[in-house]
Design an enzyme around this catalytic site. Structure first.
Site, PDB file in Angstrom:
ATOM      1  N   SER A  70      -3.410   8.931  -2.419  1.00 53.11           N
ATOM      2  CA  SER A  70      -3.774   7.583  -2.875  1.00 53.11           C
ATOM      3  C   SER A  70      -5.117   7.467  -3.569  1.00 53.11           C
ATOM      4  O   SER A  70      -5.440   6.425  -4.137  1.00 53.11           O
ATOM      5  CB  SER A  70      -3.752   6.597  -1.696  1.00 53.11           C
ATOM      6  OG  SER A  70      -2.423   6.395  -1.280  1.00 53.11           O
ATOM      7  N   SER A 122      -1.820   4.470  -3.540  1.00 51.59           N
ATOM      8  CA  SER A 122      -2.029   3.081  -3.223  1.00 51.59           C
ATOM      9  C   SER A 122      -3.320   2.494  -3.781  1.00 51.59           C
ATOM     10  O   SER A 122      -3.442   1.284  -3.921  1.00 51.59           O
ATOM     11  CB  SER A 122      -2.048   2.896  -1.703  1.00 51.59           C
ATOM     12  OG  SER A 122      -3.154   3.586  -1.147  1.00 51.59           O
ATOM     13  N   LYS A 156     -12.201  -0.568  -1.665  1.00 55.44           N
ATOM     14  CA  LYS A 156     -10.756  -0.749  -1.478  1.00 55.44           C
ATOM     15  C   LYS A 156     -10.518  -1.727  -0.335  1.00 55.44           C
ATOM     16  O   LYS A 156     -11.208  -1.678   0.702  1.00 55.44           O
ATOM     17  CB  LYS A 156     -10.111   0.608  -1.162  1.00 55.44           C
ATOM     18  CG  LYS A 156      -8.579   0.566  -1.142  1.00 55.44           C
ATOM     19  CD  LYS A 156      -7.990   1.972  -0.916  1.00 55.44           C
ATOM     20  CE  LYS A 156      -6.469   1.948  -0.890  1.00 55.44           C
ATOM     21  NZ  LYS A 156      -5.890   3.293  -0.639  1.00 55.44           N
TER      22      LYS A 156
END
Ligand code: ZN
Lengths: 523, 508
Positions: free
Chosen positions: B179, B155, B80
């Site tokens: 997330s 997210s 990420k």
């Protein structure tokens, strides 16, 4: 510097005739830990800009702080030495504001949970009677841990400040260096002696921190910095400690920053008293603001307005776990504390055999530690006092600095003073020559032996030269010689002077006297 | 070769160990897959093909020399974009950090590299992890592999989409309010938020420090466990990292036995407000666990009612302070204010922050700045902290009655792009089931429970366990997964569309 003296001031005595000053002192001390408060970077003073930095102290995205245990230990020791309570659980907090020299745009500090709180420091000032000292108790509100910011250098512009500068350079070497902020409660009841009390407090605090060995407390290098808060309130009688006086509400205060010498602490308090008084007596009101102290001109000028709207949005630092020193550790640290300064002064005065007056002069000159170290290096207490309070103290005074700072600047050490004295005791130098050597050391010519060698200062040890001079002077002055032969030994003084002149001062006057008397059969 | 990308990380690891496959083949296969489908999915912000291949070659070389390697060595992974990586940009989905290449690796990234996992690239995310749809990325949306018109969650939509579209068997995520779990739920993949402090936060660009937690994303419970094991463990660089052994999550996933375990259904996280198809799949999943020998109890957590409000005070407060460092002085975007010849530092800061941050980030900075202001602190931040304690108390009571708690992960399946962008509150409400775990610091997992009848899209099943009992998630998750795979006759993701025929490109 283009600071102009545009503030009206009232005479100090006139101001004190109408007002009672209330002070608050905030002292920031850089700890002498080997590494920064929240990362492993070195803390060496004077390194190349931005060479002692890492992701943590540069506030790079993702970096996290880790508490320096040594910093916490120093904070606790300082708290204990200031007779504070030590929190059994406390947290760091973020103080949020934007400034280019603060990498994260928040300072990791402590807010409502300081590591140490509710203490005091007794400070001594000369008694008004002129004999002995008076003790003033400075109440300590709190001592808390925080990190220093970076340092901005504003280039271009006339003031060296950010306004008007062409560009600014930032050095983050200082960012993250551990600081302890020591905050007093409002200091009331000092009356007209407020400036002296302020100076005595900062001086006593400096001595204490030095004795604790937690900081090098060099005000001129910024490792100890002082902010002076001051307000005036109407006077309610002659006794500043009366209940009536203490009941009078406090006035609006100003905070003077950048007060970085003992003399300036005294000067800033005095100046702000006079300035506040001028504003108040002319019907004006004091603006709550930050003011800047100018060491060169001895005045303060207006900085940014400090309104109540300034909001640091403190909240507990979520990246750090609470600090919870266990009681046993705190007691262990208590056992490492040095002797309390007042007790120590009493002990030293006894050991050194100083009169109250001598001790007072030593205290006023801030020479206790210097003398202690000089005695430890082999000098007698009287000799140590004589040398330190002589030329070095005089020069420190003319340069408007204190003795410790001055000695540090010129590199005069206690062991050098002891060395100088040992040269006198050994008969290599007489008193006058020793003074010249000391001046040479202060002028940066080297250590005492080096200066004496370089300047050719040495008592002539070869008695034949002295003997020749004595014989010549006796022969030149037959009538004085006759008087001495007749028992009038006081007359020898006249001959000694001439012998010293013959010897160009490089002789031991005592020895010359002995020789004259022996030769004339009057010994 | 295209079937390599269909293999689980565990199977890839076995094939690498036995010599059937090389890391170079495996890594290249995933890069090829990305080449083929990521135009449509847009899961990556940065593909690091060359460095991934060179890491793969190095692992193959070491294996050839007979070195003993980590079980996952040679299995590629996506990271990420919130985690700092040397040699690759780290943007957090923000213009503020466009092109920023960090000088240091996050601890998680160092651990991946030390274990020998080639890093394929950096995955898309909502800007600074603020969002539940990845629509707040400054670099465009990521599409849900099940329906390219829908969100992949957020997210960490890039990480969920990358595993769900077979571009990587594994990915890292961070979970501040869901997330990792919510993107897993809406993409039919598996994601775990470990116990707070279980995985180092060092090098994770902070959103809300007291809530953020990194964790694994994968397609199976076992793969998630294998990655969890690599990521977790004490880190002296993170003061909030737990200095205790990591629960044996791999053994727990192997055990997969729920006989005698008490499963607590959280009353406040079912029923009203949950999409019928999501609720149906949830109820069936609970029944599977009962069939496997578990006991079901209903528990109540009354304070959850205030969780969303507390979360949206604590998160913006911490974020407003964490994001203050983006000031154009040392790194990141720097722009001058319009029409100012010699701007001050403050003017440059203001102009850069205005230009660099997106609307959602600004919204939360403003919220947080307000909540921390003097005079409001007690009413907002202070009250929110009290709610946090009440929620922890609710969990403590619930875990007195049950070994794990379960709920649907998100109230709905994936919504369409733009459906909620004008209604932040609707977007925030989607986090209702995931947020309590972050507020209390406990671990949670999401795994697929099936497809909702009304839209044919994946629904997520959430398992929560007490702090430090992350292993329970894996035992229960693996047991449920086994039964569901039997029922489905294979992985749920086999039913997702074949993206290689997709013509749509990002932004079209
Ligand atoms: Zn550092």
């Amino acid at each position: 510097m283009t600071t102009t003296r545009d503030d009206a001031v009232l005479g100090y005595d006139e101001a004190l005739a109408q007002f009672d000053p209330v002070m608050g002192l905030e002292v920031h001390v850089e700890l002498g830990t080997a590494t920064k408060m929240f990362c492993g970077c070195a803390t060496t003073f004077g390194a190349e800009p931005n060479t002692q930095v890492c992701p943590v102290c540069l506030g790079l995205p993702g970096a996290l702080p880790v508490v320096n245990a040594k910093g916490v230990e120093s904070a606790i020791r300082i708290g204990l030495a200031l007779n504070c309570q030590i929190a059994d659980w406390c947290r760091f907090a973020r103080k949020n504001y934007f400034y280019p020299d603060m990498p994260k745009n928040f300072q990791t500090s402590q807010y409502d949970e300081p590591i140490a709180f509710d203490g005091y420091l007794d400070v001594e000032i000369p008694a008004e009677s002129g004999e002995g000292t008076e003790t003033y108790r400075v109440e300590i509100e709190r001592a808390h841990m925080e990190e220093d910011t970076g340092k901005s250098l504003h280039v271009g512009g006339s003031t060296g400040r950010i306004q008007g500068a062409e560009f600014s350079l930032v050095d983050y070497n200082r960012a993250g260096i551990p600081l302890i902020e020591i905050v007093t409660k409002p200091l009331v009841g000092a009356g007209h002696r407020a400036p002296e009390v302020a100076k005595a407090y900062v001086s006593a605090l400096r001595d204490l921190l030095r004795a604790l060995d937690v900081s090098d407390v060099k005000m001129e290098q910024g490792s100890m910095r002082c902010d002076v808060n001051l307000s005036l309130r109407p006077k309610a009688g002659e006794d500043p400690t009366s209940d009536a006086q203490l009941a009078v509400p406090m006035g609006t205060r100003t905070e003077t920053k950048n007060v970085n010498s003992l003399r300036s602490v005294e000067g800033a308090v005095r100046f702000e008293v006079c300035r506040h008084a001028a504003v108040l007596t002319s019907g004006g009101s004091i603006l709550q603001e930050t003011r800047h102290w100018h060491e060169d001109t001895g005045i303060t000028t207006s900085g940014r307005e400090k309104s109540d709207a300034e909001d640091y949005r403190y909240f507990p630092e979520p990246d750090l776990v609470p600090v919870a020193p266990d009681a046993a550790w705190v007691e262990e640290l208590r056992a490492t504390l040095p002797e309390p300064p007042a007790q120590r002064r009493k002990r030293l005065q006894g050991e050194w055999g100083y009169s109250d007056l001598e001790m007072r002069d030593v205290l006023n000159a801030g020479a206790v530690e210097l003398i202690e170290e000089t005695v430890a290096a082999g000098a007698t207490p009287q000799a140590a006092r004589k040398w330190w309070l002589g030329e070095p103290a005089r020069r420190a005074n003319t340069q408007a600095t204190d003795l410790v700072t001055y000695a540090d600047q010129v590199g005069l050490t206690p062991s050098q003073v002891a060395e100088l004295e040992s040269m006198v005791v050994a008969g290599r130098l007489n008193d006058k020559m020793a003074r010249q050597v000391l001046e040479g050391v202060l002028d940066g010519e080297g250590g005492p032996t080096q200066v004496a060698d370089a300047r050719g200062l040495e008592l002539v040890q070869d008695d034949s030269a002295l003997e020749g001079a004595v014989e010549k002077v006796i022969a030149d002055n037959p009538d004085i010689a006759e008087k001495i032969r007749g028992g009038k030994v006081q007359a020898a003084g006249a001959l000694i002077g001439q012998v010293m002149k013959e010897m160009k001062g490089q002789a031991d006057a005592g020895k010359a006297r002995e020789m004259i008397l022996a030769k004339l059969g009057a010994a | 070769m295209s079937d390599i990308t269909r293999l689980s990380a565990a199977d890839l690891a076995s094939s690498l160990a036995s010599g059937e496959l090389t890391s170079l083949e495996v890594t290249q296969a995933h890069l090829d897959r990305t080449e083929a489908v990521d135009g449509a999915v847009h899961a990556y912000l940065h593909v690091a093909g060359e460095s991934a291949l060179s890491a793969a070659r190095e692992i193959d070389g070491r294996r050839a020399k007979g070195e003993s390697l980590h079980r996952l060595a040679g299995v590629p992974i996506a990271v990420k974009d919130v985690m700092t990586t040397t040699g690759m940009p780290t943007t957090c989905g923000s213009k503020m950090l466009q092109g920023w290449v960090p000088p240091y690796d996050a601890t998680v990234v160092s651990r991946l590299k030390a274990a020998g996992l080639p890093i394929l690239g950096k995955t898309n995310m909502d800007e600074f992890a603020m969002g539940s749809s990845t629509e707040h990325s400054a670099y465009g949306n990521t599409a849900n592999p099940w329906d390219l018109d829908r969100i992949p969650g957020g997210s960490g939509g890039g990480s969920s989409a990358v595993v769900a579209s077979f571009q990587a068997p594994l990915a890292t995520g961070t979970d501040t309010g869901g997330s990792i779990r919510q993107p897993a739920a809406v993409t039919g993949s598996v994601g775990v938020k470990p116990t707070y402090g279980g995985v180092s936060r060092y090098g994770l660009v902070a959103l809300a420090s007291s809530l953020d937690q990194a964790g694994p994303c994968a397609r199976t419970v076992m793969d998630t466990a294998l990655l969890h094991e690599v990521m977790a463990g004490h880190d002296p660089m993170d003061s909030t990292s737990i200095d205790a052994p990591v629960p044996d999550v791999v053994a727990a996933a192997e055990r997969a036995d729920v006989a005698g375990m008490r499963i607590g259904v959280v009353r406040e996280l079912t029923g009203e407000g949950f999409q019928p198809g999501v609720q149906t799949r949830f109820d069936e999943a609970v029944q599977h666990l009962v069939d496997a020998g578990a006991e079901v109890v209903e528990v109540s957590c009354p304070s959850f009612e205030y969780a969303l409000a507390a979360y949206y005070l604590i998160l913006p407060s911490e974020a407003s302070s964490n994001l203050a460092r983006f000031d154009a002085m040392r790194y990141g975007l720097r722009v001058g204010p319009d029409g100012v010849a010699a701007p001050s530092a403050e003017q440059v800061m203001a102009a850069s922050r205005d230009a660099g941050f997106g609307d959602e980030v600004k919204r939360r900075i403003i919220l947080g700045t307000y909540a921390l202001s003097s005079g409001y602190y007690d009413a907002y931040y202070g009250s929110a902290q009290k709610v946090r304690r009440l929620i922890a108390d609710d969990f403590a009571a619930a875990f007195g009655q049950a070994d794990v708690l379960v709920s649907p992960t998100a109230p709905t399946t994936a919504f369409r792009f733009g459906e909620k962008t004008d209604d932040p509150m609707a977007m925030y409400r989607g986090d209702i089931a995931t947020i309590p775990a972050n507020l209390a610091g406990i671990p949670g997992m999401s795994l697929p429970s099936g497809l909702a009848d009304e839209d044919g899209l994946p629904a997520g099943f959430q398992i929560l366990a007490p702090a430090m009992a992350d292993d329970r998630l894996y035992t229960v998750g693996a047991a449920l997964e086994q039964r569901l795979l039997e029922k489905w006759g294979g992985p749920l993701l086999d039913r997702a569309p074949d993206l290689t025929t997709a013509r749509q490109t990002e932004g079209a």
